[in-house]
Scaffold this active site. Structure first.
Site, short mmCIF file in Angstrom:
data_model
loop_
_atom_site.label_atom_id
_atom_site.label_comp_id
_atom_site.label_asym_id
_atom_site.label_seq_id
_atom_site.Cartn_x
_atom_site.Cartn_y
_atom_site.Cartn_z
N HIS A 10 -10.11 1.68 0.55
CA HIS A 10 -9.91 2.54 1.95
C HIS A 10 -10.87 2.80 2.79
O HIS A 10 -11.61 3.24 2.01
CB HIS A 10 -9.14 3.85 1.26
CG HIS A 10 -7.98 4.71 1.55
ND1 HIS A 10 -7.71 3.88 -0.40
CD2 HIS A 10 -6.98 5.28 1.12
CE1 HIS A 10 -6.07 3.72 -1.00
NE2 HIS A 10 -6.17 4.74 0.77
N HIS B 152 0.74 -1.18 -0.08
CA HIS B 152 0.36 0.37 -0.03
C HIS B 152 0.91 1.70 0.06
O HIS B 152 2.08 1.74 1.18
CB HIS B 152 -1.34 0.22 1.62
CG HIS B 152 -2.32 0.72 0.68
ND1 HIS B 152 -3.25 0.89 1.19
CD2 HIS B 152 -2.01 2.63 1.36
CE1 HIS B 152 -3.56 1.80 0.78
NE2 HIS B 152 -2.95 3.25 1.04
N GLN C 186 -9.22 8.69 -5.23
CA GLN C 186 -9.11 10.14 -3.82
C GLN C 186 -10.72 10.97 -3.53
O GLN C 186 -10.65 10.43 -2.12
CB GLN C 186 -7.75 10.80 -4.33
CG GLN C 186 -7.59 12.07 -3.09
CD GLN C 186 -7.00 10.36 -1.42
OE1 GLN C 186 -5.61 9.82 -2.00
NE2 GLN C 186 -8.30 10.06 -1.44
N GLU D 81 -11.46 4.78 7.57
CA GLU D 81 -9.63 5.64 8.45
C GLU D 81 -10.25 6.66 8.64
O GLU D 81 -9.72 8.18 8.65
CB GLU D 81 -8.75 5.79 6.82
CG GLU D 81 -7.60 6.55 7.03
CD GLU D 81 -6.97 6.80 5.84
OE1 GLU D 81 -5.68 7.54 5.71
OE2 GLU D 81 -7.00 6.18 5.38
N HIS E 243 1.65 5.69 -2.10
CA HIS E 243 0.96 6.35 -3.37
C HIS E 243 2.19 7.02 -3.85
O HIS E 243 2.91 7.90 -3.79
CB HIS E 243 0.24 7.23 -2.45
CG HIS E 243 -1.37 6.62 -1.64
ND1 HIS E 243 -2.90 7.14 -2.56
CD2 HIS E 243 -1.50 5.95 -0.56
CE1 HIS E 243 -3.48 6.21 -1.67
NE2 HIS E 243 -2.42 5.75 -0.21
N ASP F 212 2.79 3.30 2.66
CA ASP F 212 1.54 4.30 2.40
C ASP F 212 2.08 5.68 1.53
O ASP F 212 1.40 5.89 0.72
CB ASP F 212 0.75 4.53 4.09
CG ASP F 212 -0.95 5.14 3.11
OD1 ASP F 212 -0.90 5.22 2.07
OD2 ASP F 212 -1.35 5.22 4.49
#
Length: 419
Positions: A208, A54, A150, A211, A56, A307
């Protein structure tokens, strides 16, 4: 043919030699015979490459520079800052950022990365750039791309169509962010659509999910129900699930039985979750992690991940999975000696299961017939490696070195033996 000798192979098989031919493990055992080249590993710990399931890559270093700090330190300010600034993003910017992030991770022994790519962008800038890198770097690192909305599957105008377009382009998995949609109902519907897309395109799911610190956030329950009904749990990952660490035990115990049935996977991002969560707490402050120990004991696959690297959500990070592991096992209280001895699973084999490397990428692990990919740590066993936060001395892919370095030594050393 190449032979590596005096290896201490992670997992306690007792094998000490590795024979490599044609980019694959030919044999693993003892007294394997002659080879054209012999490499003495001097009793160092050998294990499959690190996996970061995971990340980005399109966000890397976006948080650097004047005026880019996330003042509140919250998830939602990070999303807003990214939304405000990504309009100036170019393919070359994504390429340069991603390459630097990959370089950092590879230099720390990572050979497999799952990156979530923001597709709430009419130009799909990040997806286009990372699809090219996935192909160009395939002999160095395996990249898996998640079509990730996102700014919301529904909340962002045209988000659903952009997710589908990214899947048409070749994304490996479909993502979502239900807790960011404008209502619970929108979040539930987004999960239904995402699961349908995964089935239609035969791709994995990585959400996701919850969170936040809200113990009433229930999207994990919805996701689990949807994939359990479709028998799709083993191809599904719930990432973050921070709120599950805040729910009461009676609810958690009910869900554990359902997770066992669905076989859903979990990814926890210890450093970022600890950084972002608990921001609304005074004391006690929540840790932000999901129930790592309990999920492992339940038989579900749990992996740790980096992450973020210096982006709007997290100002630190350098791709060093040993740092992630160190933070994670402390935050999760995964520090009994028996747990420490198998903790490396959280950044190797468990991440490989999440990414389905054995099923879809030719195999993972040190065994005959599998790709000859492994790393060598500056330690002689798993306990020493975790306790000392051991450095990676070598990373081998297809039987060839990606890098090799000497163990750190002091130029001047005080002699303590005289005391």
């Amino acid at each position: 043919m190449k032979k590596f000798i005096n290896a201490n192979i992670y997992g306690g098989t007792g094998s000490t030699e590795i024979l490599v031919e044609g980019g694959k493990f030919k044999a693993v055992g003892k007294n394997l015979g002659d080879a054209a080249e012999v490499v003495d590993l001097e009793g160092k710990l050998v294990l499959p490459p690190y996996v970061d399931p995971h990340l980005h890559l399109d966000y890397i270093f976006s948080g650097l520079g004047e005026g880019n700090a996330n003042i509140s330190g919250t998830l939602f300010e990070g999303i807003q800052r990214w939304s405000d600034n990504k309009k100036a993003l170019t393919g070359e910017m994504v390429r340069e950022r991603a390459l630097e992030g990959i370089r950092k991770e590879v230099s720390h022994g990572v050979q497999y990365i799952r990156t979530h790519v923001d597709v709430t962008d009419p130009e799909l800038t990040g997806m286009k750039a990372l699809l090219k890198l996935r192909e160009a770097l395939k002999d160095i690192v395996t990249l898996q791309l998640v079509a990730f909305p996102q700014e919301g599957f529904f909340r962002y105008e045209g988000g659903e169509a952009l997710v589908r377009k990214a899947l048409d382009m070749g994304a490996d998995a479909v993502g979502g962010i239900p807790h960011f949609e404008i209502s619970y109902e929108h979040g539930v519907e987004s999960l239904k659509r995402i699961v349908d897309l995964a089935l239609e395109y035969d791709v994995m799911i990585d959400i996701h999910c919850d969170e936040n610190d809200d113990p009433n956030s229930r999207f994990l329950e919805v996701l689990n129900a949807l994939v359990m009904e479709k028998d799709y749990g083993e191809k599904t990952t719930a990432s973050h699930t921070c709120s599950f660490g805040a729910v009461e035990n009676s609810y958690a115990n009910k869900m554990m039985g359902l997770f066992k049935t669905s076989k859903i996977n979990f990814v926890s991002c210890p450093t970022e979750n600890a950084h972002l969560q608990g921001r609304g707490d005074n004391y006690p402050k929540r840790r932000g992690l999901t129930r790592v120990k309990e999920l492992l004991e339940n038989g579900n696959t749990v992996a740790f991940a980096q992450d973020s690297i210096a982006d709007y959500w997290y100002p630190l990070g350098n791709g060093n999975m040993m740092n992630i592991l160190d933070n994670g096992i402390h935050l999760a209280h995964y520090t009994h000696i028996d747990e420490i001895n198998k903790a490396l699973d959280l950044i190797t084999v468990n991440g490989a299961k999440v990414m389905r490397i054995d099923e879809d990428y030719g195999g993972y692990g040190i065994a005959a017939g599998k790709p000859a990919n492994f790393i060598v740590l500056d330690a002689h066993d798993a306990y020493e490696a975790v306790r000392e936060r051991a450095e990676v001395l070598a990373s081998v892919r297809g039987g060839e070195y990606l890098f090799k370095r000497e163990a750190r030594r002091n130029e001047i050393e005080h002699d303590f033996s005289k005391y």
